[in-house]
Design a protein around this motif. Structure first.
Motif, mmCIF file in Angstrom:
data_model
loop_
_atom_site.group_PDB
_atom_site.id
_atom_site.type_symbol
_atom_site.label_atom_id
_atom_site.label_comp_id
_atom_site.label_asym_id
_atom_site.label_seq_id
_atom_site.Cartn_x
_atom_site.Cartn_y
_atom_site.Cartn_z
ATOM 1 N N ASN A 188 7.585 -61.093 -25.518
ATOM 2 C CA ASN A 188 6.173 -61.374 -25.762
ATOM 3 C C ASN A 188 6.053 -62.215 -27.034
ATOM 4 O O ASN A 188 6.418 -61.734 -28.120
ATOM 5 C CB ASN A 188 5.425 -60.045 -25.933
ATOM 6 C CG ASN A 188 3.934 -60.213 -26.127
ATOM 7 O OD1 ASN A 188 3.442 -61.299 -26.442
ATOM 8 N ND2 ASN A 188 3.201 -59.132 -25.977
ATOM 9 N N PRO A 189 5.553 -63.443 -26.953
ATOM 10 C CA PRO A 189 5.397 -64.248 -28.169
ATOM 11 C C PRO A 189 4.513 -63.598 -29.226
ATOM 12 O O PRO A 189 4.700 -63.841 -30.421
ATOM 13 C CB PRO A 189 4.760 -65.540 -27.639
ATOM 14 C CG PRO A 189 5.198 -65.624 -26.221
ATOM 15 C CD PRO A 189 5.223 -64.204 -25.736
ATOM 16 N N ALA A 190 3.558 -62.769 -28.804
ATOM 17 C CA ALA A 190 2.691 -62.104 -29.779
ATOM 18 C C ALA A 190 3.492 -61.126 -30.632
ATOM 19 O O ALA A 190 3.228 -60.971 -31.834
ATOM 20 C CB ALA A 190 1.552 -61.378 -29.072
ATOM 21 N N VAL A 191 4.470 -60.460 -30.029
ATOM 22 C CA VAL A 191 5.346 -59.568 -30.792
ATOM 23 C C VAL A 191 6.238 -60.388 -31.713
ATOM 24 O O VAL A 191 6.409 -60.065 -32.899
ATOM 25 C CB VAL A 191 6.187 -58.699 -29.840
ATOM 26 C CG1 VAL A 191 7.214 -57.883 -30.628
ATOM 27 C CG2 VAL A 191 5.295 -57.777 -29.020
ATOM 28 N N LEU B 291 5.926 -60.087 -35.795
ATOM 29 C CA LEU B 291 7.022 -59.619 -36.645
ATOM 30 C C LEU B 291 7.447 -60.693 -37.643
ATOM 31 O O LEU B 291 7.873 -60.373 -38.765
ATOM 32 C CB LEU B 291 8.206 -59.195 -35.782
ATOM 33 C CG LEU B 291 7.952 -58.001 -34.849
ATOM 34 C CD1 LEU B 291 9.198 -57.668 -34.046
ATOM 35 C CD2 LEU B 291 7.479 -56.778 -35.641
ATOM 36 N N ALA B 292 7.321 -61.972 -37.254
ATOM 37 C CA ALA B 292 7.620 -63.048 -38.199
ATOM 38 C C ALA B 292 6.585 -63.098 -39.319
ATOM 39 O O ALA B 292 6.929 -63.278 -40.494
ATOM 40 C CB ALA B 292 7.683 -64.387 -37.465
ATOM 41 N N LYS C 157 13.735 -68.473 -35.513
ATOM 42 C CA LYS C 157 13.977 -68.015 -34.146
ATOM 43 C C LYS C 157 12.697 -67.899 -33.317
ATOM 44 O O LYS C 157 12.772 -67.629 -32.113
ATOM 45 C CB LYS C 157 14.675 -66.650 -34.164
ATOM 46 C CG LYS C 157 16.105 -66.670 -34.657
ATOM 47 C CD LYS C 157 16.734 -65.295 -34.510
ATOM 48 C CE LYS C 157 18.187 -65.298 -34.946
ATOM 49 N NZ LYS C 157 18.807 -63.953 -34.775
ATOM 50 N N VAL C 158 11.545 -68.111 -33.921
ATOM 51 C CA VAL C 158 10.288 -67.871 -33.216
ATOM 52 C C VAL C 158 10.127 -68.801 -32.017
ATOM 53 O O VAL C 158 9.861 -68.360 -30.889
ATOM 54 C CB VAL C 158 9.091 -67.998 -34.176
ATOM 55 C CG1 VAL C 158 7.775 -68.052 -33.394
ATOM 56 C CG2 VAL C 158 9.062 -66.826 -35.156
ATOM 57 N N GLY D 200 -2.000 -56.797 -35.862
ATOM 58 C CA GLY D 200 -1.363 -55.505 -35.637
ATOM 59 C C GLY D 200 -0.164 -55.284 -36.538
ATOM 60 O O GLY D 200 0.037 -54.189 -37.073
ATOM 61 N N ALA D 201 0.654 -56.340 -36.717
ATOM 62 C CA ALA D 201 1.834 -56.214 -37.566
ATOM 63 C C ALA D 201 1.445 -55.976 -39.019
ATOM 64 O O ALA D 201 2.025 -55.120 -39.703
ATOM 65 C CB ALA D 201 2.688 -57.471 -37.447
#
Length: 264
Positions: free
Chosen positions: A71-74, A78-79, A88-89, A248-249
Motif C-alpha cells: 500500500n503506497p499510503a503505508v 512510514l517514510a 525506496k518509496v 496516521g503515522a
C-alpha cells in the motif's frame, strides 16, 4: 547484497499486492455477479470480511521479506514518520501498482464468463460506476437515502487510512501490547475489516492508492466504462489515502509512542 535484498523486497511488495487484489477484487466480483448487481444481492459484510482476510493472507505471505506494506499510503506514511527510507518509496509504490494490476488480471481470468455476461461491471475500483455504487446509490433493489459528495468521500478515505496506519503501527510495536509476528497480520486484517464496516460507506474504502489505480487501469483495458470520469479517481482513492497515511503515522508518534513503557 543490498541490491539483491532490495530486489527481494520489491518482488515481495509486488506479490503481496497481487494476492491482496486477487482476493479482494475477487470477493467483490463474486458478490456482484451472484445473482445480479442490486442492493438485495450485494452483501457489504461479505465484502468487508473478504478484504480483511485478503490483507491478512498477503501480509502473512510476504511480511517477512518486505514488511508487506502492499500500500503506497503505508510506505509514504512510514517514510514521513522517518522509519522507512525515502529512496525506496518510489520503487515500492511502482511494485505495488504492478502487483495490483496483475491481481486484477487474474480476477478477470477467474470471473471472465460472468463479467462478460454482465457487461463488464466495475468490480475493480471504488467510486462512480462501481458495483457498490450501483447497489446502494441507485440499484433496482434499494432505496438510497442520498449520494455522498466527493468531499465526504475524500474525508472518509483520509480517516480510514489513518485508522489503518494506527493499527499497522500498533500491531508491530514491541513497546505496545507485545504482539508477536504471527499475530500481526491477523490484527492488520481485522483493522481493515473494521474500517470497512465502520467507515467504508461514503467511498468504498480504497485506503490504498495502488489497490484502486492498478485495477482501475486494468478495468479500462477490458471495457469497464467511466472509470476515469471526473476528478474522483485521483482525489478520493489516491490523494486521500496518501494524506491519511501520513496523518496516521505522525499522530501515532504524537499521541501514543511518547507514553509507552520504556524497553527493559
Amino acid at each position: 547484497m543490498e541490491q539483491k535484498s532490495t530486489m527481494g523486497e520489491l518482488l515481495a511488495e509486488c506479490f503481496g499486492t497481487f494476492i491482496l487484489i486477487l482476493l479482494g477484487d475477487g470477493v467483490v466480483a463474486q458478490v456482484a455477479l451472484a445473482p445480479r448487481i442490486a442492493a438485495s444481492a450485494y452483501n457489504w459484510n461479505t465484502i468487508a470480511f473478504g478484504w480483511g482476510m485478503a490483507v491478512m493472507v498477503a501480509v502473512y505471505v510476504t511480511g517477512g521479506v518486505s514488511g508487506a506494506h502492499i500500500n503506497p499510503a503505508v510506505t509514504v506514511g512510514l517514510a514521513v514518520k522517518g522509519t522507512f527510507p525515502w529512496k525506496k518509496v518510489v520503487p515500492f509504490c511502482i511494485a505495488q501498482l504492478i502487483g495490483a494490476f496483475l491481481g486484477a488480471l487474474f480476477v478477470y481470468l477467474v470471473y471472465m464468463d460472468g463479467l462478460i455476461s454482465a457487461g463488464m461491471p466495475n468490480v475493480w475500483c471504488t467510486g462512480p460506476g462501481s458495483t457498490f455504487g450501483q447497489a446502494f446509490w441507485g440499484g433496482a433493489g434499494g432505496s438510497p437515502l442520498g449520494v455522498y459528495s466527493l468531499r465526504t468521500a475524500f474525508i472518509a478515505e483520509v480517516m480510514g487510512t489513518a485508522v489503518l496506519l494506527w493499527g499497522v503501527q500498533a500491531s508491530s510495536d514491541s513497546r505496545n501490547l507485545g504482539l508477536g509476528a504471527n499475530l500481526g497480520p491477523l490484527i492488520v486484517g481485522l483493522v481493515v475489516l473494521t474500517v470497512g464496516l465502520c467507515l467504508g460507506g461514503p467511498s468504498g474504502y480504497a485506503i490504498n492508492p495502488a489497490r484502486d489505480l492498478g485495477p482501475r487501469i486494468f478495468g479500462v483495458m477490458v471495457g469497464s466504462s467511466d472509470l476515469f470520469t471526473g476528478a474522483y479517481w485521483i482525489v478520493a482513492p489516491i490523494i486521500g489515502p496518501l494524506l491519511g497515511g501520513a496523518i496516521g503515522a505522525l499522530t501515532y508518534d504524537w499521541f501514543v509512542t511518547p507514553y509507552l513503557p520504556k524497553k527493559s
